[in-house]
Scaffold this active site. Sequence first.
Site, short mmCIF file in Angstrom:
data_model
loop_
_atom_site.label_atom_id
_atom_site.label_comp_id
_atom_site.label_asym_id
_atom_site.label_seq_id
_atom_site.Cartn_x
_atom_site.Cartn_y
_atom_site.Cartn_z
N PRO A 34 1.16 -1.58 -0.16
CA PRO A 34 -0.38 -0.13 -0.57
C PRO A 34 0.78 1.04 -0.15
CG PRO A 34 0.11 -0.72 1.90
CD PRO A 34 0.51 -1.83 0.91
N GLU B 269 2.30 -7.47 8.19
CA GLU B 269 2.89 -6.67 8.27
C GLU B 269 3.49 -6.27 7.01
OE1 GLU B 269 1.90 -4.15 10.14
OE2 GLU B 269 0.60 -5.37 12.09
N ARG C 95 -4.58 -7.71 -21.35
CA ARG C 95 -5.24 -7.35 -21.73
C ARG C 95 -4.93 -5.91 -22.73
NH1 ARG C 95 -7.89 -3.20 -20.46
NH2 ARG C 95 -10.10 -3.92 -21.67
N ASP D 164 -10.62 2.73 -24.40
CA ASP D 164 -10.92 2.79 -22.96
C ASP D 164 -11.00 3.70 -21.93
OD1 ASP D 164 -12.04 -0.63 -22.55
OD2 ASP D 164 -10.34 -1.36 -21.82
N1 SAM Z 1 1.54 -2.89 7.22
C1 SAM Z 1 1.84 -2.39 6.04
C2 SAM Z 1 1.17 -0.87 5.80
O1 SAM Z 1 0.28 -0.54 6.92
O2 SAM Z 1 1.83 -0.59 4.73
C3 SAM Z 1 0.21 -3.07 5.16
C4 SAM Z 1 0.65 -4.85 5.82
S1 SAM Z 1 -0.82 -5.33 4.39
C5 SAM Z 1 -1.96 -5.84 5.52
C6 SAM Z 1 0.14 -7.44 4.23
C7 SAM Z 1 0.04 -7.27 3.01
O3 SAM Z 1 -1.10 -6.99 1.63
C8 SAM Z 1 1.25 -5.88 1.84
O4 SAM Z 1 2.53 -6.24 2.50
C9 SAM Z 1 0.90 -6.26 0.31
O5 SAM Z 1 2.11 -6.89 -0.37
C10 SAM Z 1 -1.06 -6.26 0.32
N2 SAM Z 1 -1.07 -5.03 0.37
C11 SAM Z 1 -2.71 -4.23 1.24
N3 SAM Z 1 -2.91 -3.77 0.23
C12 SAM Z 1 -2.13 -3.20 -0.74
C13 SAM Z 1 -2.38 -2.12 -1.92
N4 SAM Z 1 -3.39 -1.03 -1.04
N5 SAM Z 1 -1.97 -2.44 -3.32
C14 SAM Z 1 -1.04 -2.92 -2.82
N6 SAM Z 1 -0.31 -4.50 -1.84
C15 SAM Z 1 -0.93 -4.09 -0.91
#
Ligand code: SAM
Length: 228
Positions: A89, A116, A154, A169
């Site tokens: 994220p 995490e 795609r 698109d």
């Molecule tokens: N502790 C991290 C933070 O607050 O940035 C969040 C970890 S999340 C619970 C677990 C995993 O989900 C991440 O390591 C990532 O691979 C994935 N993930 C969660 N949200 C995401 C998003 N919006 N985009 C891409 N990957 C995401």
Amino acid sequence: MSLFAILTLFPETLEPYLSSGILRIAQEKGRLEVLLVDFRDFTRDRHRTVDDRPFGGGPGMVLKPEPIAECIEWLESRHGRFRRIALSPQGSPFRQESAEQLAGDERVLLLCGRYEGFDQRLLEHFAFEELSIGDFVLAGGELPALCVVEAVARLLPDVLGDERSAAEDSFGKSGLLDHPHYTRPRVFRGLEAPPILLSGDHAKIQSWRHVQALQRTRARRADLLEPD
Ligand code: SAM
């Protein structure tokens, strides 16, 4: 041919989606290959441990770097260097232009986090790019990885029935949102489809669609009309 390697602790959650729809077609046509790799298979202890408590304390668990590192090294020794992307994220926003870029890469590795997330040293050592699919937090990187693979698939040649679809698109060549679409019946619950679309006048239809796309973009995503 695009080769994607998805590193995940839950390969079984990805399999059904990868074998349906456009992703199945892309693979059947030999345009896409997806390797699902469970990095738990690269642990060396009896309990196949992939996570551990965070240094410094606090809630949650952190993915250990060694199994993932060994997994990457194994993959790259077989296939060569991949473009390495960690789903996070905190990454740069994944956009249509990111998909277009990735469609030009021969080998892309997508690392799915859990808990995490990753040990920072893994990301640094392997010079990972980080991509986010939006400002929200999921439990794992599996859905983001599917979003990336599908957005790229795609764009690969021969995958969509009509190559124009992707270009027309939203976020395509025009940089606008797509125009509204209508199909039969001509009248649905008292709402008539715009008569111009049934006129057979292609030039007029094109210009009507362009105006609609422009109005929509202005109303919904004015940011797309601003110069970079
Ligand atoms: N502790 C991290 C933070 O607050 O940035 C969040 C970890 S999340 C619970 C677990 C995993 O989900 C991440 O390591 C990532 O691979 C994935 N993930 C969660 N949200 C995401 C998003 N919006 N985009 C891409 N990957 C995401």
